[in-house]
Structures are given as structure tokens and as C-alpha cells.
Design an enzyme around this catalytic site. Structure first.
Site, PDB file in Angstrom:
ATOM      1  N   HIS A  33     -22.403  13.891  27.324  1.00  0.00           N
ATOM      2  CA  HIS A  33     -23.169  15.048  27.801  1.00  0.00           C
ATOM      3  C   HIS A  33     -24.663  14.735  27.747  1.00  0.00           C
ATOM      4  O   HIS A  33     -25.179  14.369  26.693  1.00  0.00           O
ATOM      5  CB  HIS A  33     -22.899  16.264  26.912  1.00  0.00           C
ATOM      6  CG  HIS A  33     -21.553  16.890  27.145  1.00  0.00           C
ATOM      7  ND1 HIS A  33     -21.124  18.007  26.474  1.00  0.00           N
ATOM      8  CD2 HIS A  33     -20.555  16.563  28.008  1.00  0.00           C
ATOM      9  CE1 HIS A  33     -19.916  18.342  26.901  1.00  0.00           C
ATOM     10  NE2 HIS A  33     -19.543  17.467  27.816  1.00  0.00           N
ATOM     11  N   TYR A  76     -23.659  27.558  25.623  1.00  0.00           N
ATOM     12  CA  TYR A  76     -23.824  28.527  24.529  1.00  0.00           C
ATOM     13  C   TYR A  76     -24.314  29.831  25.143  1.00  0.00           C
ATOM     14  O   TYR A  76     -25.351  29.840  25.816  1.00  0.00           O
ATOM     15  CB  TYR A  76     -24.866  28.043  23.521  1.00  0.00           C
ATOM     16  CG  TYR A  76     -24.433  26.861  22.670  1.00  0.00           C
ATOM     17  CD1 TYR A  76     -23.833  27.056  21.434  1.00  0.00           C
ATOM     18  CD2 TYR A  76     -24.646  25.549  23.092  1.00  0.00           C
ATOM     19  CE1 TYR A  76     -23.454  25.981  20.640  1.00  0.00           C
ATOM     20  CE2 TYR A  76     -24.268  24.461  22.306  1.00  0.00           C
ATOM     21  CZ  TYR A  76     -23.668  24.694  21.087  1.00  0.00           C
ATOM     22  OH  TYR A  76     -23.278  23.633  20.303  1.00  0.00           O
ATOM     23  N   PRO A  94     -20.669  26.742  12.905  1.00  0.00           N
ATOM     24  CA  PRO A  94     -20.418  25.725  13.939  1.00  0.00           C
ATOM     25  C   PRO A  94     -21.411  25.711  15.101  1.00  0.00           C
ATOM     26  O   PRO A  94     -21.424  24.755  15.878  1.00  0.00           O
ATOM     27  CB  PRO A  94     -19.004  26.061  14.433  1.00  0.00           C
ATOM     28  CG  PRO A  94     -18.716  27.451  13.977  1.00  0.00           C
ATOM     29  CD  PRO A  94     -19.556  27.705  12.780  1.00  0.00           C
ATOM     30  N   LYS A 115     -22.820  20.672  13.988  1.00  0.00           N
ATOM     31  CA  LYS A 115     -23.357  19.702  13.024  1.00  0.00           C
ATOM     32  C   LYS A 115     -22.400  19.294  11.897  1.00  0.00           C
ATOM     33  O   LYS A 115     -22.621  18.287  11.222  1.00  0.00           O
ATOM     34  CB  LYS A 115     -24.642  20.264  12.382  1.00  0.00           C
ATOM     35  CG  LYS A 115     -25.803  20.323  13.347  1.00  0.00           C
ATOM     36  CD  LYS A 115     -26.315  18.933  13.666  1.00  0.00           C
ATOM     37  CE  LYS A 115     -27.118  18.882  14.939  1.00  0.00           C
ATOM     38  NZ  LYS A 115     -26.607  17.978  15.951  1.00  0.00           N
ATOM     39  N   TYR A 127     -30.243  18.756  18.452  1.00  0.00           N
ATOM     40  CA  TYR A 127     -28.881  18.757  19.000  1.00  0.00           C
ATOM     41  C   TYR A 127     -28.301  17.332  19.046  1.00  0.00           C
ATOM     42  O   TYR A 127     -27.137  17.124  18.682  1.00  0.00           O
ATOM     43  CB  TYR A 127     -28.916  19.371  20.404  1.00  0.00           C
ATOM     44  CG  TYR A 127     -27.551  19.557  21.038  1.00  0.00           C
ATOM     45  CD1 TYR A 127     -26.569  20.333  20.434  1.00  0.00           C
ATOM     46  CD2 TYR A 127     -27.249  18.955  22.261  1.00  0.00           C
ATOM     47  CE1 TYR A 127     -25.325  20.501  21.026  1.00  0.00           C
ATOM     48  CE2 TYR A 127     -26.007  19.122  22.858  1.00  0.00           C
ATOM     49  CZ  TYR A 127     -25.046  19.896  22.230  1.00  0.00           C
ATOM     50  OH  TYR A 127     -23.814  20.059  22.808  1.00  0.00           O
TER      51      TYR A 127
HETATM   52  P1  RFL Z   1     -12.157  18.522   5.883  1.00  0.00           P
HETATM   53  O1  RFL Z   1     -11.963  18.246   7.334  1.00  0.00           O
HETATM   54  O2  RFL Z   1     -12.036  19.912   5.408  1.00  0.00           O
HETATM   55  O3  RFL Z   1     -11.136  17.579   5.096  1.00  0.00           O
HETATM   56  C1  RFL Z   1     -10.954  17.703   3.707  1.00  0.00           C
HETATM   57  C2  RFL Z   1      -9.569  17.195   3.363  1.00  0.00           C
HETATM   58  O4  RFL Z   1      -9.370  17.288   1.951  1.00  0.00           O
HETATM   59  C3  RFL Z   1      -8.065  17.807   1.698  1.00  0.00           C
HETATM   60  N1  RFL Z   1      -8.053  18.433   0.363  1.00  0.00           N
HETATM   61  C4  RFL Z   1      -7.499  17.863  -0.729  1.00  0.00           C
HETATM   62  N2  RFL Z   1      -6.896  16.691  -0.893  1.00  0.00           N
HETATM   63  C5  RFL Z   1      -6.433  16.404  -2.136  1.00  0.00           C
HETATM   64  N3  RFL Z   1      -6.577  17.249  -3.194  1.00  0.00           N
HETATM   65  C6  RFL Z   1      -7.176  18.441  -3.062  1.00  0.00           C
HETATM   66  N4  RFL Z   1      -7.303  19.254  -4.116  1.00  0.00           N
HETATM   67  C7  RFL Z   1      -7.687  18.780  -1.789  1.00  0.00           C
HETATM   68  N5  RFL Z   1      -8.342  19.861  -1.304  1.00  0.00           N
HETATM   69  C8  RFL Z   1      -8.549  19.634   0.000  1.00  0.00           C
HETATM   70  C9  RFL Z   1      -7.831  18.773   2.832  1.00  0.00           C
HETATM   71  O5  RFL Z   1      -6.442  19.017   3.029  1.00  0.00           O
HETATM   72  C10 RFL Z   1      -8.469  18.043   4.001  1.00  0.00           C
HETATM   73  O6  RFL Z   1      -7.558  17.213   4.684  1.00  0.00           O
HETATM   74  O7  RFL Z   1     -13.601  18.010   5.401  1.00  0.00           O
HETATM   75  P2  RFL Z   1     -14.442  16.720   5.874  1.00  0.00           P
HETATM   76  O8  RFL Z   1     -13.590  15.491   5.928  1.00  0.00           O
HETATM   77  O9  RFL Z   1     -15.660  16.719   5.038  1.00  0.00           O
HETATM   78  O10 RFL Z   1     -14.820  17.035   7.404  1.00  0.00           O
HETATM   79  C11 RFL Z   1     -15.686  18.095   7.731  1.00  0.00           C
HETATM   80  C12 RFL Z   1     -15.346  18.647   9.120  1.00  0.00           C
HETATM   81  O11 RFL Z   1     -13.964  18.928   9.154  1.00  0.00           O
HETATM   82  C13 RFL Z   1     -16.160  19.906   9.463  1.00  0.00           C
HETATM   83  O12 RFL Z   1     -17.499  19.782   9.044  1.00  0.00           O
HETATM   84  C14 RFL Z   1     -16.177  20.207  10.988  1.00  0.00           C
HETATM   85  O13 RFL Z   1     -14.890  20.509  11.457  1.00  0.00           O
HETATM   86  C15 RFL Z   1     -17.112  21.390  11.309  1.00  0.00           C
HETATM   87  N6  RFL Z   1     -17.099  21.757  12.737  1.00  0.00           N
HETATM   88  C16 RFL Z   1     -17.818  21.039  13.669  1.00  0.00           C
HETATM   89  N7  RFL Z   1     -18.530  19.954  13.296  1.00  0.00           N
HETATM   90  C17 RFL Z   1     -19.193  19.188  14.228  1.00  0.00           C
HETATM   91  O14 RFL Z   1     -19.865  18.209  13.850  1.00  0.00           O
HETATM   92  N8  RFL Z   1     -19.122  19.465  15.585  1.00  0.00           N
HETATM   93  C18 RFL Z   1     -18.424  20.547  16.053  1.00  0.00           C
HETATM   94  O15 RFL Z   1     -18.340  20.713  17.268  1.00  0.00           O
HETATM   95  C19 RFL Z   1     -17.781  21.396  15.079  1.00  0.00           C
HETATM   96  N9  RFL Z   1     -17.055  22.457  15.485  1.00  0.00           N
HETATM   97  C20 RFL Z   1     -16.361  22.872  13.158  1.00  0.00           C
HETATM   98  C21 RFL Z   1     -16.373  23.207  14.556  1.00  0.00           C
HETATM   99  C22 RFL Z   1     -15.623  23.657  12.261  1.00  0.00           C
HETATM  100  C23 RFL Z   1     -14.921  24.750  12.715  1.00  0.00           C
HETATM  101  N10 RFL Z   1     -14.190  25.492  11.749  1.00  0.00           N
HETATM  102  C24 RFL Z   1     -12.828  25.828  11.896  1.00  0.00           C
HETATM  103  C25 RFL Z   1     -14.770  25.727  10.455  1.00  0.00           C
HETATM  104  C26 RFL Z   1     -15.674  24.295  15.021  1.00  0.00           C
HETATM  105  C27 RFL Z   1     -14.980  25.104  14.101  1.00  0.00           C
HETATM  106  C28 RFL Z   1     -14.277  26.319  14.665  1.00  0.00           C
HETATM  107  C1  PHB Z   2     -16.098  22.547  19.965  1.00  0.00           C
HETATM  108  O1  PHB Z   2     -15.920  21.853  20.971  1.00  0.00           O
HETATM  109  O2  PHB Z   2     -15.156  22.905  19.243  1.00  0.00           O
HETATM  110  C2  PHB Z   2     -17.473  22.967  19.603  1.00  0.00           C
HETATM  111  C3  PHB Z   2     -18.544  22.587  20.398  1.00  0.00           C
HETATM  112  C4  PHB Z   2     -19.836  22.969  20.058  1.00  0.00           C
HETATM  113  C5  PHB Z   2     -20.037  23.734  18.909  1.00  0.00           C
HETATM  114  C6  PHB Z   2     -18.972  24.086  18.115  1.00  0.00           C
HETATM  115  C7  PHB Z   2     -17.688  23.715  18.452  1.00  0.00           C
HETATM  116  O3  PHB Z   2     -21.292  24.111  18.572  1.00  0.00           O
END
Ligand code: RFL
Ligand code: PHB
Length: 406
Positions: free
Chosen positions: A81, A211, A303, A307, A398
Site C-alpha cells: 500500500h 479509515y 488497533p 501498530k 503510519y
Molecule cells: P499474542 O498474539 O496475544 O500471543 C500470545 C500467546 O501467548 C499465549 N499464552 C500463553 N502461553 C503459555 N502460558 C500462558 N500462561 C499463556 N498465556 C497466553 C497465547 O495463547 C498466545 O498464543 O501476543 P503477541 O505474540 O505479543 O502478538 C501481539 C499481536 O497479536 C497484537 O499486537 C496484534 O494482533 C494487534 N493488532 C494489530 N496489530 C498490527 O500491528 N496491525 C494491525 O493491523 C492490527 N490489527 C490487532 C488488529 C488486534 C486486534 N484485536 C483483536 C485486539 C486488529 C484487532 C481487531
Molecule cells: C486489519 O486489517 O485487520 C486492520 C487494518 C488496519 C488497522 C487495524 C486492523 O488499523
């Protein structure tokens, strides 16, 4: 849990808790550097892959995937993008992120795919990940014999190690095991959530994330591929997924976009639908003796701005470099990296927290937004899209702020 004499004893250099993107990427970078690590995860691989989360990768994150030898997927399927679109007052405005940052871009490639690529590399290399580990606990990280204990298939296991990497997300055991008083937590909880829908339909805007700010609330158009879309609408945090039929979702999304885009949306049955609460959170410091926190275990961003995963990747970059330095690189060993890990990681984290908080505040309807607040948001957005200085601030945040090398 009582610990019996039949405890099975094993050892590694770095015990990684959590097989999300942080833990898997750390494991892969350490493996490439010849450092031994075991990952302990409480869920099954299918469960981990079933969580639909991030979709947008900064260039530094893509570079890390290549450095870790897991870049083939993002090269083949990631969609670059060059810009970002903002919708407000019923009109859409493009911001040329590529032009404003001297050629930087972001890549649409799902967290699910990143995780799948990392899992595949780990299993191809024959590395150990213990899935479905129960009662995981961390011990003596402020002493001389750090260890992780867990149960697997009814057996008690003690994993002795030099370091513990807490990559276990916001609800994990690592941060929770740090004595109260040793950690300071900063938190802001937002009074709404995001309802997300994944559908196998072509994305309405394949070349830029959209957005949307509207009087009805925030909306977002994103994608996973040219045939799979990810859309979100702001919703009350206590709404239930069952309250939202697919039809209600598509109708609401259309009402929050400009008429031209609304008209172009191709709808289809949802293949995943979930509501995520929004939160800003930082725990300081990120090191406690031989325990290091990385990713969502230490910080959460709302989100907006995408980041979270990217910050997890930059933490892992700093932490892997620190551990590689500690174990010795080119015949020289140094503890400098592990001593400065927390400070270096937090410097980048707070800037991303600020950006995510600002974009969230600008784009969402808050209980006190009202008509005046709505006009203030629109005035700021008008300024943002018409001022090169303001657009550049958005663009450079961004695409991701630079990593500091020392
Ligand atoms: P995770 O992915 O939560 O993984 C942690 C893992 O640890 C396990 N765990 C355990 N294992 C052993 N013993 C225990 N006691 C444990 N407790 C937990 C869990 O089962 C899991 O497998 O953390 P990690 O690896 O630090 O990764 C972080 C990312 O997942 C998170 O920051 C992103 O998903 C946030 N996020 C986004 N980030 C971006 O950079 N770009 C995006 O576009 C973006 N979109 C989003 C998002 C998060 C969202 N939600 C649902 C919060 C969109 C959404 C909707
Ligand atoms: C996504 O694709 O899930 C997504 C993209 C941009 C955001 C958050 C989530 O800021």
C-alpha cells in the site's frame, strides 16, 4: 499445583512463553543465530491460527520476516500500500504515504499468515514448541536458577534456562508473576469496541486502507488478499456478536462511508465475526532480572493505526539482538543489549501509543463527542488532508518510526 518427585527436567538457553507472533519470531531469530530456545504455549496450533487479528505490516516488520528466512509468503502474497484513505464529512481523501515519506510503504498481509509461516519454519527446522501446556509458571527470574514449570499430557515438567521471554500476550502469566511494586502500569480503556467481519469477497479498496469518521461512528475497510476482505465498525463494547447479523453489519458499514465507496462494496457471508475492546496499556519496565516481556505482554494499543503486531516485532528485534550479543557474536560477548532492552523498546512503544491514541481520538465517536466534537474532528481532518506538514506526521507514523540501532 503440587510438584512431585517425578518432574521431568529439561534445559534450554531461552524459554519462550507464548507461540503468538512475538514468541515465534523470537524463536526463529534465535535459531538462526544458533541459540537454543523452547516455546511453551497454552493453546493448540489451530486455536492460535484461528484468531483473526492484524493485517498491516510496517516495512521494518517485513524486513524482519526476510531476516528470519520466512519472507517468501509476504513477498508472494502481501499487497503493498502506497497510501491511506480517510473518509469524513461524507467524502474520501487519499494521503500519499509513499510520496510523503521518501518512498516508504506498508504491506497488507495477515497475522494469521505470518503466524502460519513462522510455525511452518519452526517445524521444518525440527524445533520444539510445546502446545497445550497447562499450569505454566515462571520461577526464580530474580535469582540464579530461572525456570518454567508446566504440565504436558499429565506430566510435570521443569524447563531450566538462562532467560525467560514473556511473549504470552496481555492475559499471560509472565507480567502477572512480577511482584507488585516492581512494575508500573499505565492504562486507558475506551468506551467502545470494534466489530470485525472477515468475508471472501474482493476488498473495496485493494490499494489503501480506508479509515472512516462519521456521525454514526468509526469504520475501517481492510483486506487479507484480493479475494478476502476485513471490515470493521465501531460498536458499543457490550454488544454481542449475535446482535449483528451480516445484513445489519453491511448496512451499517455502508452508512459510514462516502456514497461512491458504499456503492462499490461487495458483500458476502461472514466467515468470522468478533468484537474487540479497545485499550491503551504500557507496563514499565520490560525486564525483571532474567525475565523479559515482549509484545502484548507489555503493551496494548487500540488497533487504529495498526501498530500492535509491528510493536511486537520491534520488541523482538531488540530482544533477539540483545540475547545474540549476550551469547557472543564474532567472539565478543556483552550484556549491554540486555541492560538497555527495556529503555530502547519503551522509547518506540510510547511513540506508537501516542499515535494510536491520537488516531483513535480523531476517528471515533466518544460519548461526549456531540455535534461540537464532531465538527472539531472534521476540522482537524480537513487540516490534516490539506497540510503537507500534518499529512507527513500521519504518514511517517503510519509506515513506522525507525528502529534505533544502539
Ligand atoms: P499474542 O498474539 O496475544 O500471543 C500470545 C500467546 O501467548 C499465549 N499464552 C500463553 N502461553 C503459555 N502460558 C500462558 N500462561 C499463556 N498465556 C497466553 C497465547 O495463547 C498466545 O498464543 O501476543 P503477541 O505474540 O505479543 O502478538 C501481539 C499481536 O497479536 C497484537 O499486537 C496484534 O494482533 C494487534 N493488532 C494489530 N496489530 C498490527 O500491528 N496491525 C494491525 O493491523 C492490527 N490489527 C490487532 C488488529 C488486534 C486486534 N484485536 C483483536 C485486539 C486488529 C484487532 C481487531
Ligand atoms: C486489519 O486489517 O485487520 C486492520 C487494518 C488496519 C488497522 C487495524 C486492523 O488499523
Amino acid at each position: 499445583m503440587t510438584f512431585s518427585a517425578q518432574t521431568h527436567q529439561i534445559r534450554t538457553q531461552v524459554a519462550i512463553i507464548g507461540a503468538g507472533p512475538s514468541g515465534l519470531l523470537l524463536g526463529q531469530l534465535l535459531y538462526k543465530a544458533g541459540i537454543d530456545a523452547i516455546i511453551i504455549e497454552r493453546q493448540s496450533p489451530d486455536y492460535v491460527l484461528g484468531r483473526i487479528r492484524a493485517g498491516i505490516l510496517e516495512q521494518t516488520t517485513v524486513d524482519m520476516l526476510h531476516e528470519a528466512d520466512v519472507g517468501a509468503g509476504v513477498s508472494a502474497e502481501g499487497i503493498v500500500h502506497h497510501s491511506i484513505d480517510l473518509v469524513f464529512g461524507g467524502k474520501r481523501h487519499g494521503i500519499d504515504v509513499h510520496g510523503l515519506t521518501g518512498g516508504k510503504v506498508v504491506t497488507a498481509y495477515g497475522q494469521t499468515e505470518v503466524t502460519r509461516d513462522l510455525m511452518a519454519a519452526r517445524s521444518a527446522a525440527g524445533l520444539t514448541t510445546v502446545y497445550e501446556a497447562k499450569d505454566v509458571s515462571v520461577h526464580d527470574f530474580d535469582g540464579t536458577k530461572p525456570a518454567v514449570r508446566y504440565q504436558k499430557d499429565g506430566q510435570n515438567v521443569e524447563l531450566a534456562c538462562d532467560f525467560i521471554a514473556g511473549c504470552d500476550g496481555f492475559h499471560g502469566v509472565c507480567r502477572a508473576s512480577v511482584p507488585e511494586g516492581a512494575v508500573t502500569e499505565y492504562e486507558k480503556v475506551y468506551p467502545f469496541g470494534w466489530l470485525g467481519v472477515l468475508a471472501d469477497v474482493p476488498p473495496v479498496s485493494p490499494h489503501a486502507i480506508v479509515y472512516g469518521n462519521s456521525e454514526r461512528g468509526f469504520s475501517l475497510c481492510s483486506m487479507r488478499s484480493l479475494t478476502r476482505s476485513r471490515y470493521y465498525v465501531q460498536c458499543p463494547v457490550d454488544d454481542k456478536v449475535a446482535d449483528w447479523s451480516d445484513q445489519r453489519f453491511w448496512d451499517e458499514l455502508r452508512k459510514r462511508l462516502d456514497p461512491e465507496l458504499a456503492e462499490q462494496i461487495i458483500t458476502g457471508p461472514s466467515i468470522e465475526k468478533s468484537i474487540a475492546p479497545l485499550r491503551s496499556f504500557v507496563a514499565e519496565p520490560m525486564r525483571f532480572g532474567s525475565l523479559f516481556l515482549a509484545g502484548d505482554a507489555a503493551h496494548i494499543v487500540p488497533p487504529t493505526g495498526a501498530k500492535g503486531l509491528n510493536l511486537a516485532a520491534s520488541d523482538v528485534k531488540y530482544l533477539s539482538a540483545a540475547l545474540i550479543e549476550f551469547y557472543g557474536k564474532d567472539g565478543v560477548t556483552s550484556a549491554a543489549g540486555i541492560n538497555t532492552y527495556s529503555q530502547r523498546a519503551l522509547a518506540r512503544i510510547w511513540k506508537a501509543e501516542r499515535f494510536s491514541w491520537w488516531l483513535t481520538s480523531l476517528m471515533h465517536r466518544f460519548p461526549d463527542t456531540g455535534a461540537f466534537g464532531q465538527r472539531m474532528q472534521e476540522a482537524e481532518l480537513e487540516y490534516l488532508v490539506n497540510s503537507q506538514a500534518a499529512s507527513t506526521v500521519l504518514a511517517e507514523n503510519y509506515v513506522g518510526l525507525p528502529l534505533i540501532s544502539k
